[in-house]
Design a protein around this motif. Structure first.
Motif, mmCIF file in Angstrom:
data_model
loop_
_atom_site.group_PDB
_atom_site.id
_atom_site.type_symbol
_atom_site.label_atom_id
_atom_site.label_comp_id
_atom_site.label_asym_id
_atom_site.label_seq_id
_atom_site.Cartn_x
_atom_site.Cartn_y
_atom_site.Cartn_z
ATOM 1 N N ASP A 97 1.067 -1.204 0.131
ATOM 2 C CA ASP A 97 -0.355 -0.386 0.061
ATOM 3 C C ASP A 97 0.769 1.100 0.533
ATOM 4 O OD1 ASP A 97 -2.744 -0.877 0.562
ATOM 5 O OD2 ASP A 97 -1.761 -2.280 2.253
ATOM 6 N N GLY A 98 -0.334 2.617 -0.181
ATOM 7 C CA GLY A 98 0.874 3.738 -0.213
ATOM 8 C C GLY A 98 0.233 4.412 -1.020
ATOM 9 N N PRO A 99 0.994 6.236 -0.595
ATOM 10 C CA PRO A 99 -0.025 7.210 -1.647
ATOM 11 C C PRO A 99 0.492 7.026 -3.025
ATOM 12 C CG PRO A 99 2.090 7.653 -0.240
ATOM 13 C CD PRO A 99 2.215 6.458 0.045
ATOM 14 N N ALA A 100 -0.003 7.971 -3.593
ATOM 15 C CA ALA A 100 -0.263 8.706 -4.959
ATOM 16 C C ALA A 100 1.555 8.553 -5.573
ATOM 17 C CB ALA A 100 -0.983 10.090 -5.069
ATOM 18 N N ALA A 101 1.666 7.776 -6.841
ATOM 19 C CA ALA A 101 2.678 7.768 -6.816
ATOM 20 C C ALA A 101 3.984 7.550 -6.493
ATOM 21 C CB ALA A 101 3.020 9.517 -7.826
ATOM 22 N N SER A 102 4.507 6.718 -5.699
ATOM 23 C CA SER A 102 5.006 5.917 -4.706
ATOM 24 C C SER A 102 5.641 5.206 -5.390
ATOM 25 C CB SER A 102 4.757 5.451 -3.372
ATOM 26 O OG SER A 102 3.652 4.858 -3.553
ATOM 27 N N GLY A 103 6.021 4.359 -6.888
ATOM 28 C CA GLY A 103 6.706 3.697 -6.994
ATOM 29 C C GLY A 103 6.722 2.192 -6.851
ATOM 30 N N LYS A 104 4.663 2.429 -6.258
ATOM 31 C CA LYS A 104 4.386 0.813 -6.010
ATOM 32 C C LYS A 104 3.749 -0.074 -6.511
ATOM 33 C CE LYS A 104 0.431 2.523 -4.101
ATOM 34 N NZ LYS A 104 0.234 4.052 -4.794
ATOM 35 N N SER A 105 3.546 0.701 -8.021
ATOM 36 C CA SER A 105 3.374 -0.934 -8.650
ATOM 37 C C SER A 105 4.874 -1.083 -9.307
ATOM 38 C CB SER A 105 2.360 0.344 -9.915
ATOM 39 O OG SER A 105 1.357 0.711 -8.885
ATOM 40 N N THR A 106 5.672 0.271 -10.225
ATOM 41 C CA THR A 106 6.199 -0.733 -10.948
ATOM 42 C C THR A 106 7.105 -1.486 -9.497
ATOM 43 O OG1 THR A 106 6.844 1.592 -11.406
ATOM 44 C CG2 THR A 106 8.601 0.638 -11.395
ATOM 45 N N VAL A 107 7.394 -1.202 -8.117
ATOM 46 C CA VAL A 107 8.460 -2.323 -6.955
ATOM 47 C C VAL A 107 7.185 -3.137 -7.494
ATOM 48 C CG1 VAL A 107 8.720 -2.435 -5.450
ATOM 49 C CG2 VAL A 107 9.995 -0.292 -6.852
ATOM 50 N N GLY A 108 6.074 -3.559 -7.408
ATOM 51 C CA GLY A 108 5.716 -4.271 -6.880
ATOM 52 C C GLY A 108 5.303 -5.659 -8.423
ATOM 53 N N LEU A 109 5.523 -4.816 -9.899
ATOM 54 C CA LEU A 109 5.610 -5.497 -11.115
ATOM 55 C C LEU A 109 6.873 -5.970 -11.085
ATOM 56 C CD1 LEU A 109 4.211 -7.027 -13.511
ATOM 57 C CD2 LEU A 109 5.561 -4.735 -14.466
ATOM 58 N N MET A 110 7.568 -5.533 -10.944
ATOM 59 C CA MET A 110 9.021 -5.771 -10.744
ATOM 60 C C MET A 110 8.934 -7.148 -9.377
ATOM 61 S SD MET A 110 11.440 -2.615 -10.353
ATOM 62 C CE MET A 110 13.003 -3.529 -10.024
ATOM 63 N N LEU A 111 8.570 -7.110 -8.209
ATOM 64 C CA LEU A 111 8.591 -8.139 -7.573
ATOM 65 C C LEU A 111 7.788 -9.234 -7.743
ATOM 66 C CD1 LEU A 111 9.545 -9.088 -4.283
ATOM 67 C CD2 LEU A 111 7.035 -7.670 -3.838
ATOM 68 N N ALA A 112 6.617 -8.863 -8.573
ATOM 69 C CA ALA A 112 6.114 -9.981 -9.058
ATOM 70 C C ALA A 112 6.718 -10.725 -9.851
ATOM 71 C CB ALA A 112 4.028 -9.802 -9.573
ATOM 72 N N LYS A 113 7.128 -10.174 -11.020
ATOM 73 C CA LYS A 113 7.859 -11.058 -11.446
ATOM 74 C C LYS A 113 9.114 -12.080 -11.121
ATOM 75 C CE LYS A 113 7.278 -8.242 -15.838
ATOM 76 N NZ LYS A 113 7.193 -7.852 -16.697
ATOM 77 N N LYS A 114 9.846 -11.815 -9.966
ATOM 78 C CA LYS A 114 10.603 -11.882 -10.084
ATOM 79 C C LYS A 114 10.397 -13.846 -8.449
ATOM 80 C CE LYS A 114 14.909 -11.533 -8.151
ATOM 81 N NZ LYS A 114 16.228 -11.270 -9.131
ATOM 82 N N LEU A 115 9.499 -13.542 -8.061
ATOM 83 C CA LEU A 115 8.489 -14.361 -7.170
ATOM 84 C C LEU A 115 7.463 -14.918 -8.316
ATOM 85 C CD1 LEU A 115 8.105 -12.160 -3.725
ATOM 86 C CD2 LEU A 115 10.260 -14.327 -4.593
ATOM 87 N N ASN A 116 7.238 -14.790 -9.036
ATOM 88 C CA ASN A 116 6.507 -15.373 -10.484
ATOM 89 C C ASN A 116 4.892 -15.534 -9.547
ATOM 90 O OD1 ASN A 116 5.886 -17.043 -12.794
ATOM 91 N ND2 ASN A 116 6.257 -19.063 -11.919
ATOM 92 N N TYR A 117 5.360 -14.557 -8.799
ATOM 93 C CA TYR A 117 3.716 -14.581 -8.662
ATOM 94 C C TYR A 117 2.538 -13.667 -9.153
ATOM 95 C CZ TYR A 117 5.032 -14.838 -3.680
ATOM 96 O OH TYR A 117 5.860 -15.853 -2.414
ATOM 97 N N LEU A 118 1.282 -13.863 -9.249
ATOM 98 C CA LEU A 118 0.502 -12.678 -10.156
ATOM 99 C C LEU A 118 0.754 -10.997 -9.284
ATOM 100 C CD1 LEU A 118 -2.278 -12.440 -11.665
ATOM 101 C CD2 LEU A 118 -3.286 -12.299 -9.716
#
Ligand code: CDP
Length: 231
Positions: free
Chosen positions: A15-36
């Motif tokens: 979670d986090g406020p607007a434009a904190s980069g959470k989507s960018t980091v979240g997608l990188m994390l999901a790809k790395k771990l092979n999670y949805l």
């Protein structure tokens, strides 16, 4: 069916406020771990776009709830596109990936997201999508409301000025003209609205790890999260 929790342990909430980069980091994390990967903000944005497309007043709560319950929103990978998208969003089968990022949607999405029944419908859909799957889910209320039993909860933040600078850079890369001052004002306005609303306000879960990314690039943040996930 309303699934209260994901029985798997492979659940990471961001979670986090607007434009904190959470989507960018979240997608990188999901790809790395092979999670949805599920960025829930795009669902609230798609409902807001559906309301605007139908020329309904976003202040009309009953109409907004009806549209939230009857709209078909789908999220797919970015495969096949090289236009900078993180994922593809469909509304009634139409690709609205970029339309949901318009200043008009920015202006109304927090109001639409504040309606209790709009949230209930989105949360229901989010739990269904994540049920029985390893998932990185990103939003405002994921650790507090949507998946409160997740073993790893993160709250990613940065100063409003740094977040506005990043969002301006995104917009410029997408070829969209925007001013730093306007973006900063929108970010501050949405932060206040999202934090002060009655239902599921933006706040870290009690057991969330708070990560301030003002001084860190996405790779550094990713490394930090991976070491937390390994514990
Ligand atoms: O990318 P950005 O941080 O600008 O926004 P977003 O994550 O796409 O979310 C847009 C808006 O949707 C937020 O300002 C919130 O009002 C709302 N939202 C929410 O209420 N709950 C969520 N789980 C995700 C987004």
């Amino acid at each position: 069916m309303d699934l209260i929790e994901n029985p798997l342990t492979e659940v990471i909430t961001i979670d986090g406020p607007a434009a904190s980069g959470k989507s960018t980091v979240g997608l990188m994390l999901a790809k790395k771990l092979n999670y949805l990967f599920l960025d829930t903000g795009c669902m609230y944005r798609a409902v807001t776009l559906a309301i605007l497309n139908r020329q309904v007043d976003p202040a009309d709560e009953a109409a907004a709830v009806h549209i939230a319950k009857t709209s078909s929103i789908d999220i797919a990978s970015a495969k096949g596109f090289d236009d900078g998208r993180l994922y593809t969003v469909f509304l009634e089968g139409q690709d609205v990936t970029w339309e949901i990022r318009s200043p008009e949607v920015d202006a109304h999405v927090s109001l639409v997201s504040s309606y209790k029944e709009v949230r209930a419908e989105m949360v229901r859909q989010q739990r269904l999508i994540a049920h029985d799957r390893a998932v990185v889910m990103v939003g405002r209320d994921i650790g507090t409301v949507v998946l409160p039993n997740a073993p790893l909860k993160l709250f990613i933040t940065a100063s409003a000025e740094e977040r506005a600078r990043r969002r301006l850079q995104d917009r410029q890369q997408q070829g969209i003209s925007a001013s730093y001052e306007e973006i900063l004002a929108d970010i501050k306005r949405r932060d206040i609205f999202d934090s002060e609303r009655e239902h599921s306000p933006l706040k870290p879960a009690n057991d969330a790890v708070i990560i301030d990314t003002s001084q860190e690039n996405p790779n550094e943040v990713l490394d930090r999260i991976l070491s937390l996930a390994a514990v």
